[in-house]
Design an enzyme around this catalytic site. Structure first.
Site, short mmCIF file in Angstrom:
data_model
loop_
_atom_site.label_atom_id
_atom_site.label_comp_id
_atom_site.label_asym_id
_atom_site.label_seq_id
_atom_site.Cartn_x
_atom_site.Cartn_y
_atom_site.Cartn_z
N GLN A 75 1.30 -1.26 0.23
CA GLN A 75 0.57 0.56 -0.60
C GLN A 75 1.19 1.16 0.40
O GLN A 75 2.35 0.62 0.17
CB GLN A 75 -0.91 0.39 1.41
N ASP A 251 -2.23 -4.98 0.68
CA ASP A 251 -1.95 -6.29 1.12
C ASP A 251 -2.76 -6.31 2.46
O ASP A 251 -3.05 -7.91 1.98
CB ASP A 251 -0.46 -6.29 1.09
#
Length: 453
Positions: A75, A251
């Site tokens: 991210q 994730d």
């Protein structure tokens, strides 16, 4: 699903590597997989992610029998593209801390008290508006750093996306920039998506880049797709035109899909750092910044707390005691408790609680507890107490947490397994080790495909 394409694919484009899993939804099994490394560093050319994807895909046996694909990934990374779709500068990753000062500035600018601490007006504004208080990892702070240090590059920006968005777009074959797509989970980690709804805050984007709102409105941001939406198809020139592409996920949200995390449960990942993520039916706002109010990949929210220290706590104290992993666990479980010995495990400072300059300490040493068994026990308790702190920060916001699923390298410790339930005050489950980000992406792809039937 076509008998010629019975499988789906999940991709994890992480900080360190790219992993591709080919998954059979009919049997819920991974049939093959591949992996390739990413370059080291906190500033990376996104072309290297594409190179690693191609290598990992080749090792996974290709996509000839794949009907759908989704990408999960790291991210917050800042990927800026010009009008021709070219990368303007290397991407700044989540772990690039050069924007720490920018984070403090962004907090101060939203308050009248000129403070950037957890109790400031600015912190409260950000928590209510976006679910997160700016820290160096968030994309919005990296954009402010860019504005302050490379304004010539800001002038070139036609589109801004995140690592997983970029890879999905490349798999499409680099179509028009307005075909960029993302999902709620990754968009919520930018710092410029609204907390309650999957909409961008263009006013925040404008402020971060030091541009007017009209100019900010002209910058293309990835469409925020629904959890099971089709965002496009694979590159027909690669023979992927029949492959349906899902929106992907950040994730942690992809991991939650991978372990089938449900409301009332938390996923605790014990890696180098520790991550506690819980599925919640409602959004959260924490001005302290301990808990970030991200969205998940299923339509709920994913409040998350991250610690800088986790499995490295045991690694550090193994060096002190001279024990190997097996011996360390045996010593830790050979005594009923730490005998008053307490490890404060802030070896690399700490984020949860926010003590960046803290160091580790052993407290309460006596002649009776100054041995390897009690030190080992205090170490495991110190690790689990830190994770309990993160869990309790979520509980304090009203997030129900009755069950904790523990994954990551740290869960291999038999002492962690034995003590976790009591110290975390929750039912503990230990899923089998696996590539849960890629698996979660694959499960999303399967659901996206099924939703079209």
């Amino acid at each position: 699903m076509s008998t010629l394409r019975p499988y789906v694919a999940g991709v994890d484009t992480s900080t360190q590597s790219c992993k591709v899993v080919i998954y059979d939804p009919a049997t819920s099994t991974i049939v093959r997989q591949g992996k390739a490394s990413h370059p080291d560093g906190t500033e990376v050319d996104p072309e290297k992610w594409w190179d690693a994807f191609e290598e990992a895909l080749e090792r996974a046996g290709g996509l000839d029998d794949v009907a759908a694909l989704s990408v999960g990934g790291q991210q917050h990374g800042m990927v800026c593209l010009d009008k021709d779709g070219n990368v303007i500068r290397p991407a700044l990753l989540w772990n690039d801390t050069r924007s720490a000062g920018a984070a403090r500035d962004l907090i101060r600018e939203r308050g009248t008290d000129d403070r950037d601490d957890a109790s400031s007006e600015g912190a409260s504004w950000w928590a209510e508006a976006t679910g997160s208080v700016p820290v160096a990892s968030l994309t919005v702070t990296k954009l402010r750093w860019l504005a302050d240090n490379e304004p010539e590059n800001v002038a070139k920006i036609a589109a801004i996306c995140l690592p997983h968005d970029y890879l999905t777009w490349r798999i499409m074959g680099k179509p028009a920039l307005d075909q960029l797509a993302t999902d709620r989970s990754d968009a919520s980690g930018t710092g410029y998506m609204a907390r309650e709804t999957p909409t961008y805050r263009r006013d925040i984007l404008a402020s971060a880049l030091r541009i007017d709102e009209a100019t900010a409105a002209s910058i293309i941001l990835p469409t925020i797709a629904g959890p099971w939406d089709v965002v496009g198809h694979g590159d027909p020139e690669r023979g992927w035109g029949d492959i349906v592409l899902g929106p992907g996920a950040g994730d942690n949200a992809a991991s939650a899909l991978g372990v089938d995390l449900e409301p009332g449960s938390a996923l605790l990942s014990l890696g180098t750092s520790g991550v506690v993520a819980a599925v919640s039916a409602t959004s959260v706002a924490d001005p302290s910044g301990l808990v970030t109010g991200f969205s998940d990949a299923s339509g709920n929210w994913l409040p998350l707390a991250c610690t800088l220290n986790a499995s490295r706590i045991i690694d550090a104290m193994m060096k002190v005691t001279g024990l190997n992993y097996k011996e360390f666990d045996e010593y830790a479980l050979s005594v009923p408790d730490a005998g008053g010995l307490e490890l404060i495990p802030y070896f690399e400072g700490e984020r949860t609680p926010n003590l960046p300059d803290a160091t580790a300490e052993l407290r309460g040493m006596t002649l009776a507890n100054s041995d390897r068994a009690h030190v080992a026990r205090a170490t495991v308790e110190g690790l689990l107490n830190l994770m309990r702190y993160a869990l309790d920060a979520m509980r304090a916001l009203g997030v129900p947490l009755n069950k904790v699923l523990i994954v990551g390298g740290g869960v291999k410790s038999t002492a962690v397994q034995a003590l976790a339930a009591d110290m975390l005050d929750a039912v503990v489950e230990l899923p089998e080790p696996g590539e849960y980000v890629a698996l979660g992406a694959a499960k999303q792809a399967a659901k996206v495909l099924a939703s079209r039937a």
